[in-house]
Design a protein around this motif. Structure first.
Motif, mmCIF file in Angstrom:
data_model
loop_
_atom_site.group_PDB
_atom_site.id
_atom_site.type_symbol
_atom_site.label_atom_id
_atom_site.label_comp_id
_atom_site.label_asym_id
_atom_site.label_seq_id
_atom_site.Cartn_x
_atom_site.Cartn_y
_atom_site.Cartn_z
ATOM 1 N N CYS A 1 -0.588 -7.529 17.145
ATOM 2 C CA CYS A 1 0.425 -7.203 16.128
ATOM 3 C C CYS A 1 1.764 -7.874 16.422
ATOM 4 C CB CYS A 1 0.607 -5.704 15.991
ATOM 5 S SG CYS A 1 -0.902 -4.848 15.532
ATOM 6 N N ASP A 2 1.755 -8.914 17.249
ATOM 7 C CA ASP A 2 2.949 -9.693 17.583
ATOM 8 C C ASP A 2 4.039 -8.861 18.257
ATOM 9 O OD1 ASP A 2 4.003 -12.226 17.794
ATOM 10 O OD2 ASP A 2 5.048 -12.136 15.888
ATOM 11 N N TYR A 3 3.626 -7.780 18.940
ATOM 12 C CA TYR A 3 4.609 -6.970 19.643
ATOM 13 C C TYR A 3 5.243 -7.761 20.775
ATOM 14 C CZ TYR A 3 3.273 -2.761 17.155
ATOM 15 O OH TYR A 3 3.049 -1.836 16.179
ATOM 16 N N ASP A 4 6.529 -7.557 20.952
ATOM 17 C CA ASP A 4 7.295 -8.225 21.999
ATOM 18 C C ASP A 4 7.157 -7.418 23.288
ATOM 19 O OD1 ASP A 4 9.181 -9.356 23.696
ATOM 20 O OD2 ASP A 4 10.624 -9.684 22.092
ATOM 21 N N PRO A 5 6.554 -7.982 24.343
ATOM 22 C CA PRO A 5 6.374 -7.217 25.585
ATOM 23 C C PRO A 5 7.699 -6.929 26.291
ATOM 24 C CG PRO A 5 5.678 -9.482 25.897
ATOM 25 C CD PRO A 5 6.001 -9.316 24.435
ATOM 26 N N VAL A 6 8.721 -7.730 26.024
ATOM 27 C CA VAL A 6 10.022 -7.529 26.663
ATOM 28 C C VAL A 6 10.762 -6.345 26.043
ATOM 29 C CG1 VAL A 6 12.260 -8.609 27.157
ATOM 30 C CG2 VAL A 6 10.170 -9.973 27.263
ATOM 31 N N PHE A 7 10.602 -6.183 24.734
ATOM 32 C CA PHE A 7 11.255 -5.089 24.010
ATOM 33 C C PHE A 7 10.188 -4.262 23.291
ATOM 34 C CE2 PHE A 7 14.321 -8.631 24.101
ATOM 35 C CZ PHE A 7 15.340 -8.033 24.834
ATOM 36 N N PRO A 8 9.587 -3.305 23.987
ATOM 37 C CA PRO A 8 8.513 -2.502 23.394
ATOM 38 C C PRO A 8 8.921 -1.887 22.049
ATOM 39 C CG PRO A 8 8.714 -2.032 25.726
ATOM 40 C CD PRO A 8 9.895 -2.890 25.354
ATOM 41 N N GLY A 9 7.974 -1.889 21.132
ATOM 42 C CA GLY A 9 8.216 -1.329 19.815
ATOM 43 C C GLY A 9 8.800 -2.313 18.821
ATOM 44 N N THR A 10 9.084 -3.524 19.267
ATOM 45 C CA THR A 10 9.600 -4.554 18.359
ATOM 46 C C THR A 10 8.612 -5.708 18.306
ATOM 47 O OG1 THR A 10 10.829 -5.751 20.075
ATOM 48 C CG2 THR A 10 11.996 -3.982 18.946
ATOM 49 N N VAL A 11 8.722 -6.494 17.281
ATOM 50 C CA VAL A 11 7.867 -7.671 17.176
ATOM 51 C C VAL A 11 8.666 -8.907 17.592
ATOM 52 C CG1 VAL A 11 6.399 -6.726 15.364
ATOM 53 C CG2 VAL A 11 8.435 -7.998 14.739
ATOM 54 N N THR A 12 7.954 -9.915 18.039
ATOM 55 C CA THR A 12 8.579 -11.168 18.418
ATOM 56 C C THR A 12 9.100 -11.843 17.153
ATOM 57 O OG1 THR A 12 6.992 -11.368 20.210
ATOM 58 C CG2 THR A 12 8.196 -13.357 19.616
ATOM 59 N N SER A 13 10.300 -12.356 17.236
ATOM 60 C CA SER A 13 10.879 -12.974 16.041
ATOM 61 C C SER A 13 10.092 -14.220 15.644
ATOM 62 C CB SER A 13 12.342 -13.342 16.277
ATOM 63 O OG SER A 13 12.444 -14.369 17.230
ATOM 64 N N LEU A 14 10.055 -14.433 14.356
ATOM 65 C CA LEU A 14 9.373 -15.592 13.794
ATOM 66 C C LEU A 14 10.173 -16.046 12.584
ATOM 67 C CD1 LEU A 14 6.801 -17.413 13.836
ATOM 68 C CD2 LEU A 14 5.779 -15.781 12.261
ATOM 69 N N VAL A 15 10.647 -17.270 12.639
ATOM 70 C CA VAL A 15 11.406 -17.811 11.516
ATOM 71 C C VAL A 15 10.588 -18.920 10.870
ATOM 72 C CG1 VAL A 15 13.658 -17.186 12.475
ATOM 73 C CG2 VAL A 15 12.662 -19.395 13.038
ATOM 74 N N SER A 16 10.984 -19.277 9.672
ATOM 75 C CA SER A 16 10.194 -20.257 8.922
ATOM 76 C C SER A 16 10.070 -21.588 9.663
ATOM 77 C CB SER A 16 10.783 -20.471 7.532
ATOM 78 O OG SER A 16 12.102 -20.977 7.625
ATOM 79 N N SER A 17 11.090 -21.960 10.428
ATOM 80 C CA SER A 17 10.998 -23.235 11.158
ATOM 81 C C SER A 17 9.923 -23.181 12.249
ATOM 82 C CB SER A 17 12.352 -23.621 11.750
ATOM 83 O OG SER A 17 12.787 -22.658 12.685
ATOM 84 N N ASP A 18 9.666 -21.992 12.802
ATOM 85 C CA ASP A 18 8.575 -21.859 13.787
ATOM 86 C C ASP A 18 7.244 -22.215 13.136
ATOM 87 O OD1 ASP A 18 10.387 -20.900 15.705
ATOM 88 O OD2 ASP A 18 9.938 -18.799 15.245
ATOM 89 N N ALA A 19 7.024 -21.662 11.950
ATOM 90 C CA ALA A 19 5.781 -21.934 11.229
ATOM 91 C C ALA A 19 5.699 -23.394 10.816
ATOM 92 C CB ALA A 19 5.677 -21.025 10.011
ATOM 93 N N THR A 20 6.804 -23.930 10.320
ATOM 94 C CA THR A 20 6.825 -25.335 9.895
ATOM 95 C C THR A 20 6.571 -26.262 11.076
ATOM 96 O OG1 THR A 20 8.371 -24.777 8.127
ATOM 97 C CG2 THR A 20 8.216 -27.093 8.745
ATOM 98 N N ASP A 21 7.194 -25.970 12.207
ATOM 99 C CA ASP A 21 6.980 -26.783 13.408
ATOM 100 C C ASP A 21 5.523 -26.718 13.865
ATOM 101 O OD1 ASP A 21 9.685 -27.388 13.337
ATOM 102 O OD2 ASP A 21 10.212 -26.056 15.021
ATOM 103 N N ALA A 22 4.936 -25.526 13.829
ATOM 104 C CA ALA A 22 3.535 -25.370 14.228
ATOM 105 C C ALA A 22 2.623 -26.160 13.295
ATOM 106 C CB ALA A 22 3.146 -23.893 14.239
ATOM 107 N N LEU A 23 2.897 -26.084 11.998
ATOM 108 C CA LEU A 23 2.105 -26.864 11.043
ATOM 109 C C LEU A 23 2.216 -28.353 11.326
ATOM 110 C CD1 LEU A 23 2.807 -24.963 7.723
ATOM 111 C CD2 LEU A 23 0.630 -25.130 8.925
#
Length: 110
Positions: free
Chosen positions: A73-95
């Motif tokens: 569920c993309d949970y952030d292990p450093v900050f329990p209960g939150t998800v790791t941030s994901l911005v559109s440039s992350d997806a675009t870069d991965a593509l």
């Protein structure tokens, strides 16, 4: 490969590959190489890329993030209960990385 006749052998080979492709994901770089080796494309990373290790790491990072999103569920292990941030440039870069990788490998798969 005890099948009699060329058609029966081809059908057996196709069935074998279809079964493998249905059960394995071939996402990780070494798995991609293994899948291509099954059909005669050897050493794809060192053949298609000047820096094979860099290309493999780039794809591995994307696969790791994809798996984290899907399976944890993309949970952030450093900050329990939150998800790791994901911005559109992350997806675009991965593509872009995936597209560049596919375009580099494709000429060796014909």
């Amino acid at each position: 490969m005890n099948a009699s006749g060329a058609a029966a052998r081809e059908l057996a080979a196709r069935s074998f590959f279809a079964e493998r492709l249905a059960t394995e994901t071939y996402q990780r770089p070494d798995d991609v190489a293994a899948a291509l080796a099954m059909v005669g494309v050897k050493a794809i990373w060192s053949t298609a890329f000047r820096n094979a290790q860099q290309a493999k790491v780039a794809i591995g990072v994307i696969v790791d993030r994809r798996n984290k999103i899907v399976h944890q569920c993309d949970y952030d292990p450093v900050f329990p209960g939150t998800v790791t941030s994901l911005v559109s440039s992350d997806a675009t870069d991965a593509l872009g990385v995936v597209s560049d990788t596919v375009h580099a490998i494709d000429p060796y798969c014909k």
